[in-house]
Design an enzyme around this catalytic site. Structure first.
Site, PDB file in Angstrom:
ATOM      1  N   ASP A   1      74.075   8.024 -25.199  1.00  0.00           N
ATOM      2  CA  ASP A   1      73.527   9.367 -25.865  1.00  0.00           C
ATOM      3  C   ASP A   1      73.518   9.300 -27.320  1.00  0.00           C
ATOM      4  O   ASP A   1      74.689   8.667 -27.712  1.00  0.00           O
ATOM      5  CB  ASP A   1      74.369  10.354 -25.098  1.00  0.00           C
ATOM      6  CG  ASP A   1      73.540  11.597 -25.078  1.00  0.00           C
ATOM      7  OD1 ASP A   1      72.435  11.819 -25.310  1.00  0.00           O
ATOM      8  OD2 ASP A   1      74.108  12.764 -25.085  1.00  0.00           O
TER       9      ASP A   1
ATOM     10  N   HIS B   1      66.047   4.721 -30.786  1.00  0.00           N
ATOM     11  CA  HIS B   1      66.249   3.805 -29.522  1.00  0.00           C
ATOM     12  C   HIS B   1      66.289   2.379 -29.950  1.00  0.00           C
ATOM     13  O   HIS B   1      67.052   1.475 -29.116  1.00  0.00           O
ATOM     14  CB  HIS B   1      64.836   4.021 -28.787  1.00  0.00           C
ATOM     15  CG  HIS B   1      64.754   5.415 -28.258  1.00  0.00           C
ATOM     16  ND1 HIS B   1      65.819   5.788 -27.348  1.00  0.00           N
ATOM     17  CD2 HIS B   1      63.921   6.414 -28.334  1.00  0.00           C
ATOM     18  CE1 HIS B   1      65.546   7.201 -26.887  1.00  0.00           C
ATOM     19  NE2 HIS B   1      64.510   7.397 -27.404  1.00  0.00           N
TER      20      HIS B   1
ATOM     21  N   LEU C   1      79.389 -11.802 -16.252  1.00  0.00           N
ATOM     22  CA  LEU C   1      79.319 -10.285 -16.030  1.00  0.00           C
ATOM     23  C   LEU C   1      77.860  -9.787 -15.613  1.00  0.00           C
ATOM     24  O   LEU C   1      76.811 -10.607 -15.874  1.00  0.00           O
ATOM     25  CB  LEU C   1      79.294  -9.877 -17.624  1.00  0.00           C
ATOM     26  CG  LEU C   1      79.337  -8.159 -17.827  1.00  0.00           C
ATOM     27  CD1 LEU C   1      80.295  -7.758 -18.821  1.00  0.00           C
ATOM     28  CD2 LEU C   1      77.863  -7.752 -18.028  1.00  0.00           C
TER      29      LEU C   1
END
Length: 236
Positions: A16, A33, A127
């Site tokens: 956020d 972004h 991962l």
């Protein structure tokens, strides 16, 4: 003697603050972004070094369609290009990419990039990066319940035998670990409909830093905060 740092195996991240970061600098929201995408890559790289096994990134929610058409268009195109440019490097790092979300309304080109990234990285084990694109926690549970109901109707499942484990098998990613640490940037303190089922016993860490300013050092600080918590899972 210093206490041993407990490393969360699964970190859910609400990235956020991109828009506010851009606004503070007199830039369009899209610039925020763009800055945030690089940060996610850096955080994944650091997480591998720290020993984290799974990251779920809230890339685009089912509620994000409410944003301006221009921003939605940018996010769709940017998600596609980001996957295309980053997937090879993530593959080299041993990252397995997994997509969670609804296909409805998503650009076919974005779905194609997500599926190609999944196929390319499916054997990696260093991962797992869950890219949550067009994802909503309530939507996931509704979709799971609907599919379960269909199987009950087909006679594949007995209604009286349904348990939590049964429903879990119908979630978007049944093999996903439960979330250990739920991390949100920007100072906001809410989950925003992200992984409610998987985060039932997660430790929540809210950091007062906008996502584009997030760093591996701050991730480690969040892990230290997490490590100080006593996780009892309802036992006391």
């Amino acid at each position: 003697m210093a206490k041993k740092i407990e490393i969360p195996q699964h970190i859910a991240i609400v990235m956020d603050g991109n828009g506010r970061w851009a606004k503070d600098r007199g830039l369009p929201r899209t610039a925020g972004h763009q800055a945030g995408e690089k940060v996610l890559f850096d955080i994944v790289e650091a997480a591998i070094e720290f020993g984290v096994k799974e990251i779920s990134a809230y890339a685009f929610s089912t509620e994000n369609w409410k944003r301006s058409p221009e921003e939605v268009k940018f996010l769709m195109g940017y998600s596609r290009e980001m996957l295309r440019t980053r997937r090879d490097r993530l593959n080299e790092m041993g990252v397995k990419i997994n997509w969670l979300g609804r296909p409805q309304r998503l650009w076919k080109s974005v779905i194609s990039e997500l599926e190609e990234a999944e196929e390319l990285t499916k054997k990696n084990k260093k991962l797992t990066l869950n890219m949550c694109v067009n994802y909503g926690g309530r939507a996931e549970i509704v979709d799971a319940a609907a599919e379960l109901a269909r199987d009950v109707k087909r006679g594949k499942v007995k209604a009286d035998a349904i348990t939590e484990k049964t429903l879990e098998k119908y979630l978007y990613s049944p093999k996903m670990r439960d979330v250990d640490m739920f991390l949100r940037s920007s100072g906001e303190q809410r989950t925003s409909n992200f992984l409610p089922w998987q985060s039932s016993y997660a430790e929540f860490v809210f950091m007062d830093v906008l996502w584009p300013d997030m760093t591996p050092k701050l991730l480690w600080k969040a892990i230290e905060i997490y490590s100080e918590r006593e996780r009892r899972f309802g036992s006391a």
